[in-house]
Design a protein around this motif. Structure first.
Motif, PDB file in Angstrom:
ATOM      1  N   GLN A 172       7.370  -1.647  -4.111  1.00 24.89           N
ATOM      2  CA  GLN A 172       6.986  -2.581  -3.294  1.00 24.89           C
ATOM      3  C   GLN A 172       5.769  -3.162  -2.781  1.00 24.89           C
ATOM      4  O   GLN A 172       5.423  -3.911  -1.258  1.00 24.89           O
ATOM      5  CB  GLN A 172       7.736  -3.988  -2.793  1.00 24.89           C
ATOM      6  N   ARG A 176       6.160  -2.686   1.708  1.00 21.96           N
ATOM      7  CA  ARG A 176       6.445  -4.363   2.284  1.00 21.96           C
ATOM      8  C   ARG A 176       8.175  -3.863   3.035  1.00 21.96           C
ATOM      9  O   ARG A 176       8.504  -4.621   3.538  1.00 21.96           O
ATOM     10  CB  ARG A 176       6.511  -4.986   0.758  1.00 21.96           C
ATOM     11  N   VAL A 177       8.526  -2.550   1.952  1.00 18.45           N
ATOM     12  CA  VAL A 177      10.042  -2.582   2.267  1.00 18.45           C
ATOM     13  C   VAL A 177       9.979  -1.958   3.870  1.00 18.45           C
ATOM     14  O   VAL A 177      10.833  -2.695   4.294  1.00 18.45           O
ATOM     15  CB  VAL A 177      10.671  -1.867   1.303  1.00 18.45           C
ATOM     16  N   GLU A 203       9.200  -4.915   6.643  1.00 19.64           N
ATOM     17  CA  GLU A 203      10.776  -6.099   6.203  1.00 19.64           C
ATOM     18  C   GLU A 203      11.634  -5.038   6.877  1.00 19.64           C
ATOM     19  O   GLU A 203      12.083  -5.930   8.185  1.00 19.64           O
ATOM     20  CB  GLU A 203      11.027  -5.924   5.047  1.00 19.64           C
ATOM     21  N   GLU A 204      11.703  -3.715   7.074  1.00 14.70           N
ATOM     22  CA  GLU A 204      12.603  -3.400   7.313  1.00 14.70           C
ATOM     23  C   GLU A 204      12.567  -2.969   9.456  1.00 14.70           C
ATOM     24  O   GLU A 204      13.280  -3.632  10.296  1.00 14.70           O
ATOM     25  CB  GLU A 204      13.188  -2.124   7.472  1.00 14.70           C
ATOM     26  N   PRO A 211       9.086  -4.554  11.367  1.00 14.01           N
ATOM     27  CA  PRO A 211       8.659  -5.410  11.557  1.00 14.01           C
ATOM     28  C   PRO A 211       7.377  -4.867  12.568  1.00 14.01           C
ATOM     29  O   PRO A 211       6.197  -5.719  12.816  1.00 14.01           O
ATOM     30  CB  PRO A 211       8.662  -6.828  11.291  1.00 14.01           C
TER      31      PRO A 211
END
Length: 321
Positions: A5, A67-68, A71-72, A74
């Protein structure tokens, strides 16, 4: 970190990104060239060659593309920026922080702009003994700086109670005992400023000497044994258990003859368990840097031997207490 991702990677850098970079230096530098750098797996890293009058400079732009991971965590850009500034305050050989783009509004992606250290990564040295000692000295110099306030603190990347014995192992009893040990209490430790991802791929060399440590995004206050363990598990894979043991011996000697060290095999074990928890594969960053002698069978054999040595070391240290 996983590389699935991903955000879109730039093959080069767009004019808007270049304009943002120019803005960080007041427009006084001309960007002559942009070169992608190899070895990373969860960000896009570029070397920037700049000119101003008769002067030249080299900077590095790191763009977070996973992206992962974003997200985890930021706050990745803020984390790395603070770590670079803390390392500089300590006098550690590290890139100098220049600018940040926390949300990608300027650089197109969340980005950190920093100075370019001289040197190159060395994974297969001609003189392994001096190379291991250099790695150990650089890490000891970091750990001997002591402790300061830093917003990010250590946490384990795995839950030891959920660790499963690797399916590929030929020594399940060894791993079963390691699982039992890491499910016990953590050893007491003095929180120190640690790199958290210290391994040969993040150390630069010039003229046979360490010229700097890079990739500070995981730095935190935590147990120094995590840095030791992370480097050792990488060395065990690249060169075998003997190299990992030589590194440890050199590190303890550099830590004022061991007096300033808080070494416990527990940290090696929990780092090893974390390393194999997602399966076994050759690190892509090594492949990008020209490593061709490793495959999964070699890694399995070396990590089994390393695990067995850790267990023996733990038993010896426990008996000596």
């Amino acid at each position: 970190m996983p590389e699935s991702q991903e955000l879109q990677r730039n093959e080069g850098l767009s004019e808007s990104v270049l304009a943002w970079i120019r803005g960080q230096c007041g427009g006084s530098w001309n960007i002559r060239d942009v070169r992608p750098l190899l070895g990373g797996i969860s960000s896009a890293v570029y070397e920037l060659i700049l000119e101003k009058g008769g002067e030249s400079a080299r900077w590095v732009l790191r763009q977070y593309t996973d992206r992962v991971w974003l997200e985890e965590e930021p706050d990745l850009v803020a984390h790395e920026s603070a770590a670079l500034q803390a390392a500089s305050e300590y006098g550690i050989m590290s890139p100098k922080w220049l600018a940040s783009d926390d949300d990608g509004s300027g650089g197109g992606m969340p980005s950190v702009l920093m100075s370019r250290l001289p040197g190159e990564v060395v994974l297969m040295p001609a003189d392994r003994v001096d190379w291991l000692r250099g790695l150990a000295q650089a890490l000891a110099q970091l750990h001997l700086q002591g402790t300061k306030t830093f917003p990010w603190t250590y946490f384990s990347y795995i839950d030891p109670n959920r660790f499963s014995i690797p399916e590929w192992t030929g020594k399940p009893d060894v791993w079963r005992e390691i699982a039992r040990i890491i499910q016990g209490p953590e050893p007491a430790y003095t929180p120190r400023f640690i790199h958290r991802d210290y391994h040969p791929g993040n150390v630069l060399w010039k003229h046979g000497r360490v010229s700097g440590i890079v990739d500070w995004v995981n730095a935190c206050l935590g147990p120094s044994g995590i840095d030791v363990g992370h480097c050792r598990v990488n060395l065990a894979q690249l060169h075998g258990s003997e190299a990992a043991d030589r590194f440890l011996a050199a590190y303890l000697e550099c830590m004022r003859g061991g007096q300033a060290a808080e070494y416990d095999p527990y940290w090696d074990m929990v780092t090893l368990a974390c390393y194999v928890s997602d399966g076994l594969e050759v690190y892509r960053g090594w492949i990008d840097l020209g490593i061709t002698h490793l495959d999964e069978d070699v890694l399995a054999e070396r990590l089994d031997k390393y695990a067995e040595g850790l267990l023996q070391g733990h038993s010896a240290s426990f008996t000596a207490r």
